[in-house]
Design an enzyme around this catalytic site. Structure first.
Site, PDB file in Angstrom:
ATOM      1  CD  GLU A 207      -1.797   2.311   1.492  1.00 19.32           C
ATOM      2  OE1 GLU A 207      -1.611   3.156   0.573  1.00 19.32           O
ATOM      3  OE2 GLU A 207      -1.721   2.592   2.689  1.00 19.32           O
TER       4      GLU A 207
ATOM      5  CB  CYS B  98      -0.907   7.080   1.032  1.00 18.34           C
ATOM      6  SG  CYS B  98      -2.143   6.098   1.927  1.00 18.34           S
TER       7      CYS B  98
END
Length: 487
Positions: A259, A293
């Site tokens: 991720e 993110c």
């Protein structure tokens, strides 16, 4: 919070200068001081795991994994429920550590705790759900079965920006499904991302050797990814670091769940509610100083609304109070490090030099970087191309839906996006054309849910997902058995 006081939880004498591996013990990697970003004051000393420590932990975890996998699901569930109960009881202390160590405001700490509790709840469901199926046999009277079994030992390597949440997002389902875990928290947040987690599970009765907490830097991470006892690696962090982890793990043919970063867009169509869109845009870019993110790195706005939207976004930015996140009414704290502050400043300065206009913010004070809005941003500028990871909102106009989609997709990343419109079907039609793993209508770009498959396309990941039933796929593997018809 007196983090060094003997009366605090967890008691410093238990864990100061130590790692957690078969109990609290000294490490060959020495110790590291944890610094509070907002004040520069030391918070604690933690152990640093050297490769030799990782090797011993991997061997212990492999032995413990066999017994843990054979444990009845109900017993694993009981451990998770006790952790959940203890986390609720200790939430004030846990929040204080998150605030002081990661420089998030208290609301960010509360969010992490609530999200971690959700992860534990959904992990409980995974432990008791059906794990296989009966297949059509190849011969009459025969039996054909397929079911999922634990991988063995899972390596979890996490960043500093959501230390508790990201630890629990991988740890809870991995343990619930019968795996042992090597957890490597980031060296900037080893307490809220590691020490507290270890103590919660230790007090909940998790058998010794099933969980190991190994703080350290990139060398420790490489050792976890390379260890022959580790069967799978779950990594959350930058794309650059993710590539390095994948290379190391690939040598051992390990499963890797990545991720990674994102250059995420909020698209504001010509029929959007400007104030609502600007509020969502501000939350997406300025929340936790943009250090996520899933933060919005581009505000793509219909040219007819660009002035009104930018003014509203500037108003949102100027209304925020910057300072020590523990102080009353502060809504934005410092960025995590001097390195990050310099990087954000460089991106802003280079973009302004290339022709972008600074509408508010744009000048740091040590680690404190104010909410910043740039307009007249064009392709090729660093603010358009790079993942900023700071509280900077680049605003870019578009003149058609097709142009908005093309600009949003003009990046190697593909993590998340948001589309704002007065018509949800219209927004959904635009959203379907975006090359992202996640997209949200009339909302923020920064969303997470324990029951959702979280992950991205492009260099935002490797096609893997974590969360909900996707965690079942990540932390187990198929086994097939056939039984012939009795004679």
């Amino acid at each position: 919070m007196d983090v060094n006081g003997e009366g605090t939880w967890p008691a410093p004498a238990e864990w100061t200068g130590k790692i957690y591996s078969g109990g609290w013990c000294a490490s060959e990697g020495g110790t590291r001081q944890v610094i509070e970003p907002a004040t520069g004051r030391p918070l604690a000393d933690v152990g640093v795991a050297a490769p030799a420590d990782v090797a011993r932990a991997g061997a212990r975890a492999a032995r413990a994994a066999k017994g843990w996998a054979a444990t009845a699901p109900g017993e694993r569930i009981e451990v998770l429920l006790r952790v959940s109960s203890a986390l609720r009881e200790r939430s004030g202390t846990v929040r204080d550590w998150i605030v002081r160590e990661s420089a998030g405001v208290p609301a960010k700490g509360d969010y992490e705790i609530a999200a971690a509790l959700d992860q534990l709840t959904h992990a409980v469901g995974l432990a008791s759900r059906p794990l296989g199926e009966v297949l059509a046999p190849q011969a009459p009277g025969a039996t054909s079965l397929a079911w999922r079994v634990p991988l063995g030992v899972v390596g979890v390597i996490n960043p500093w920006n959501a230390p508790l949440l990201f630890a629990m997002r991988a740890l809870a389902p991995a343990l619930a499904l019968g795996n042992a875990v090597l957890l490597k928290p980031d060296p900037l947040t080893p307490v809220s991302g590691g020490v507290l987690v270890a103590r919660l599970f230790e007090e909940a009765g998790l058998p010794e050797g099933v969980l190991h907490v190994l703080p350290g830097d990139a060398e420790t991470g490489r050792a976890v990814a390379a260890d022959p006892h580790v069967d799978m690696v779950s990594f959350t962090g930058s794309t650059e670091a993710g590539r390095a982890v994948a290379r190391v793990a690939g040598e051992g043919l390990k499963t890797v769940c990545l991720e990674l970063g994102g250059k995420n867009s909020i698209i504001v169509l010509d029929d959007a509610d400007i104030e609502a869109a600007a509020a969502a845009g501000a939350a997406s870019t300025f929340g936790y100083q943009g250090q996520a993110c899933v933060a919005a790195g581009r505000h793509l706005v219909d040219a007819g609304l660009i002035d009104a939207y930018t003014d509203a976004l500037v108003g949102q930015a100027r209304a925020m109070r910057i300072g020590d996140p523990r102080a009353e009414h502060v809504t934005i704290g410092p960025v995590i490090s001097e390195r990050q502050a310099l990087r954000v400043q460089h991106i802003v300065d280079e973009s302004v030099a290339a022709g972008a206009r600074l509408r508010t913010g744009g000048r740091r004070d040590g680690l404190f970087y104010p909410p910043t809005v740039l307009d007249r941003v064009e392709r090729g500028m660093p603010a358009f191309t790079e993942e900023i990871f700071g509280p900077v909102a680049p605003v870019i106009p578009f003149r058609s839906e097709a142009e908005a989609v093309e600009m949003a997709n003009d990046t190697a990343y593909g993590l998340t996006a948001a589309v704002h419109s007065g018509s949800a079907p219209r927004a959904a039609a635009v959203a379907e054309r975006l090359r992202t793993g996640m997209v949200h209508i009339n909302d923020v770009s920064a969303k997470d849910a324990a029951n959702a498959p979280f992950g991205g396309m492009g260099v935002s990941g490797n096609g893997s997902r974590i969360g909900g039933t996707a965690s079942l796929e990540q932390f187990t593997q198929w086994r097939w058995m056939t039984i012939p018809k009795p004679a």
